[in-house]
Scaffold this motif. Structure first.
Motif, PDB file in Angstrom:
ATOM      1  N   ALA A  77     132.592   6.387 -46.556  1.00  8.18           N
ATOM      2  CA  ALA A  77     132.508   7.681 -47.263  1.00  8.18           C
ATOM      3  C   ALA A  77     132.853   7.649 -48.526  1.00  8.18           C
ATOM      4  CB  ALA A  77     133.490   8.512 -46.457  1.00  8.18           C
ATOM      5  N   LEU A  78     133.898   6.789 -49.015  1.00 11.61           N
ATOM      6  CA  LEU A  78     134.562   6.606 -50.250  1.00 11.61           C
ATOM      7  C   LEU A  78     133.442   5.810 -51.115  1.00 11.61           C
ATOM      8  CD1 LEU A  78     138.275   5.661 -49.690  1.00 11.61           C
ATOM      9  CD2 LEU A  78     137.166   7.904 -50.261  1.00 11.61           C
ATOM     10  N   TYR A  79     132.842   4.945 -50.540  1.00 11.64           N
ATOM     11  CA  TYR A  79     131.857   3.890 -51.220  1.00 11.64           C
ATOM     12  C   TYR A  79     130.445   5.152 -51.564  1.00 11.64           C
ATOM     13  CZ  TYR A  79     127.965   0.431 -51.871  1.00 11.64           C
ATOM     14  OH  TYR A  79     127.069  -0.113 -52.071  1.00 11.64           O
ATOM     15  N   HIS A  80     130.304   5.834 -50.463  1.00 18.67           N
ATOM     16  CA  HIS A  80     129.060   6.618 -50.618  1.00 18.67           C
ATOM     17  C   HIS A  80     129.535   7.729 -51.848  1.00 18.67           C
ATOM     18  CE1 HIS A  80     126.682  10.319 -49.861  1.00 18.67           C
ATOM     19  NE2 HIS A  80     125.794   9.329 -49.172  1.00 18.67           N
ATOM     20  N   MET A  81     130.652   8.232 -51.931  1.00 19.82           N
ATOM     21  CA  MET A  81     130.975   8.980 -53.007  1.00 19.82           C
ATOM     22  C   MET A  81     130.788   8.340 -54.390  1.00 19.82           C
ATOM     23  SD  MET A  81     134.556  11.219 -53.379  1.00 19.82           S
ATOM     24  CE  MET A  81     133.818  12.552 -52.085  1.00 19.82           C
TER      25      MET A  81
END
Length: 677
Positions: A577-581
């Protein structure tokens, strides 16, 4: 609601009930909760209203949905700690020190900022989970073919009545039972999906008569008070009348529940007929039988340009060709495919062994499939049955519930018997054969897709084994987690064959939370590494009691990882999720995400998933990386089965031998016998 923030003590109680491996993120084979519970639980419904329905639950289907707990975002420091624990057996000391430093820098720097933004974003979107949007984006923006890369298969056990294991009879029975499931769900009388920790208290008429009057805003807590744990059912509506539509950049999930017709494929041809009449009733089984028989009587050779191959194409290529199909005047027929309740594939082959069954259910011949449908029932000439399903819309919990209910219903209330005669109807008026207008560009596109499909599936090898010296019963007598032993075996086999510990993926359902998807269990640990090296490299240096103790350590730690994953306390989804953000914001990629060790741990050479259910014979999927294995397995009461796939970079037959040898060694040690290296 403040009450949703459960205390640590409550969480500990919850995770005792909610730990079972389920559908993987990239590949999905689900496992029913302990002991075939899904079938047992389903049988506790109240009276069946009529033959159009499975049952009539007095507790509405979505009674608990509103009050389900929200998927928690782990603390960043916990995620970093779990990430490093998973990296330890994969890296040498120098590599680990570098990754450790990058991880802590991330935790104190950009990662902290991203985490705070994720938490703030999650607070603004309380109707869903923090992983739902990114997970849909991940699936739908993937440009690879869904065949082998995403769609898995599950094959049914034979019907206990041998006379019912007939292509026509099974097709009719499973079609009717699946439509019953759909109608029961849409009427809101399908029993809610609940994990019963204490069925004697919660899976009872008394409990149901009380809980149905508890307001939906707090109904989950009412169930929780008697150790019952409702699960998210938001994915179920995509089971029917749904198709993945190829689009440039990112595909679209399409659902139109007004469709009343079934899509049937045979010999590369497309047919439709109504399985729900104008009165809303299911078409009579004898009429469905007549229509299937009519389709099977069609002696037309396969089309010169079978359109089904296009759904196996690269998604951008398929998107472009679909637009061409629309422009060529095929909008109406494509809409009929997309709106169909589901797809039935009638295959003109007889299965000779388990390997052929796996290949046929996983990919088949390419022209008798529409891989974009939410799911397709596949029936071979000799009555073998299975399901191939598109994965973006949901995970294995929903699919397995459908399969379990359908299998049970076809046994208990078969719609057609061997003595059933086809109805005296003119199927030529009721069955429509779909015809397509193809120009030269489309014809060339189909031939190109066919060539690519053939090249792709010809590179896939599959093999299977059944270990009959013991299973769940024996392992539990030794106080071992059956899943931990199955996973330890995989680690041991790979070390035996390749002398390495590699990134390993096992999925776990987070359906205990609103719009939960999956979390990853990382079965390659410092404990499995130590145990495997002792068994494979130096068994004579360790006593039997020492080897037993090592197995116990692996089991204890694996169970801890499973509990954490079931409670959404892994590290993979949080970091994803952090990577996607960062990607969605166009930010520079943090150093941690560029680290070779981070890239390596997401290159899952061993992609694994487990499946046990009274309805299911086996399940399988392709490796997620070219140099990997796809490992489907099931730990049964008295035996353990593995169904494994690979590409040419790996030797699946040798791996199967190593699996069997590792199981042999583990069970010998548990039996107090010494092993040979």
């Amino acid at each position: 609601m403040a009450a949703l923030r459960l205390s640590p003590a409550v969480r500990k109680l919850k995770l005792k009930a909610l730990c079972w491996a389920a559908s993987p993120g990239e590949r999905c084979i689900a496992r029913a909760p302990v002991g075939g519970w899904t079938l047992q639980r389903a049988s506790s419904s109240s009276s069946i209203p009529d033959t159009d329905y499975l049952h009539q639950s007095i507790v509405p289907t979505h009674h608990f949905q509103k009050s389900l707990p929200r998927l928690p975002i782990p603390k960043l420091q916990d995620t970093v700690c779990r990430f490093l624990n998973a990296q330890r057996p994969l890296l040498d000391n120098d590599q680990y020190r570098r990754t450790e430093q990058l991880a802590h820098d991330f935790e104190q720097g950009i990662g902290k900022q991203l985490h705070e933004e994720l938490v703030a974003q999650d607070k603004k979107n309380k109707h869903t989970s923090y992983i739902s949007g990114p997970w849909f984006d991940m699936y739908l923006s993937a440009r690879e073919s869904v065949v082998l890369n995403f769609n898995p298969f599950i094959s049914f056990n034979p019907d206990p009545n041998p006379a019912h294991n007939n292509q026509l009879i099974r097709a009719v029975n499973m079609t009717v039972s699946a439509v019953r499931f759909m109608k029961t769900f849409r009427a809101g009388i399908l029993e809610p999906e609940i994990f019963h920790l204490n069925p004697a208290k919660s899976d009872t008429a008394v409990f149901k008569n009380i809980i149905r009057f508890v307001p939906t805003s707090i109904s989950w807590y009412g169930a929780y008070m008697v150790n019952a744990y409702p699960l998210d059912m938001s994915q179920y509506y995509r089971l029917f009348n749904s198709t993945r539509i190829p689009r440039p950049v990112q595909d679209e999930l399409f659902t139109n529940d007004s469709g009343k017709h079934l899509l049937v494929m045979r010999n590369g041809h497309f047919y439709i007929f109504d399985v729900i009449g104008q009165d809303g009733k299911i078409t009579k089984p004898a009429e469905i039988l007549a229509h299937f028989k009519y389709i099977l009587s069609d002696s037309s050779p396969p089309p010169e340009f079978p359109l089904g191959y296009l759904t196996s194409e690269n998604r951008d290529t398929w998107s472009s060709l679909r637009q061409r199909l629309l422009e060529a005047g095929n909008a109406e027929v494509l809409n009929k495919i997309d709106c169909a309740v589901f797809c039935v594939c009638l295959d003109d082959i007889t299965i000779k062994d388990h390997v052929e069954l796996s290949h046929n259910m996983l990919h088949g011949n390419g022209f008798n499939r529409w891989y974009d449908k939410s799911f397709s029932f596949i029936f071979t000439k000799d009555g073998c049955a299975g399901v191939n399903f598109e994965h973006s819309w949901g995970d294995g919990v929903a699919v397995l519930r459908l399969l379990n209910e359908v299998f049970k219903d076809t046994i208990n209330r078969p719609a057609a018997l061997p003595t059933t005669q086809p109805a005296a109807v003119d199927s030529s008026h009721n069955v429509q054969k779909l015809e397509f207008k193809l120009d030269d560009v489309l014809k060339e596109g189909i031939l190109n897709a066919k060539e690519k499909f053939s090249t792709s599936v010809s590179s896939l090898s599959m093999d299977a084994t059944e270990f009959k010296k013991g299973g769940k019963v024996l392992l539990k007598k030794h106080n071992l987690s059956p899943d931990s032993v199955a996973q330890l075996t995989i680690q041991m086999a790979f070390l035996r064959q390749y002398n390495k510990t590699v990134p390993t993926y096992e999925s776990c359902s987070t359906a205990a939370f609103k719009h939960g998807r999956t979390e990853t269990i990382r079965p390659a640990t410092i404990y499995t590494q130590k145990c495997c090296e002792a068994f494979v490299k130096e068994p004579s240096k360790h006593s039997i009691s020492d080897l037993k103790a090592m197995i116990g350590e692996c089991s204890k730690y694996h169970w801890q990882l499973t509990k954490e994953a079931a409670m959404a306390q892994g590290f993979d989804r949080h970091l994803f999720a952090l990577y996607h953000m960062t990607k969605s914001k166009g930010m520079p990629l943090p150093e941690l995400f560029q680290d070779p060790s981070y890239i390596q741990i997401n290159h899952n050479i061993l992609s694994t998933s487990t499946l046990t259910s009274p309805a299911v014979q086996s399940g399988g999927f392709a490796p997620v990386v070219p140099d990997g294995f796809g490992v489907g397995y099931g730990v049964h009461d008295n035996w353990i089965g593995y169904n494994i796939s690979s590409y040419p970079a790996r030797d699946v037959k040798e791996f199967i031998k190593c699996i069997y040898k590792s199981l042999d060694d583990i069970f010998d040690v548990l039996d107090g016998q010494s092993i040979n290296g």
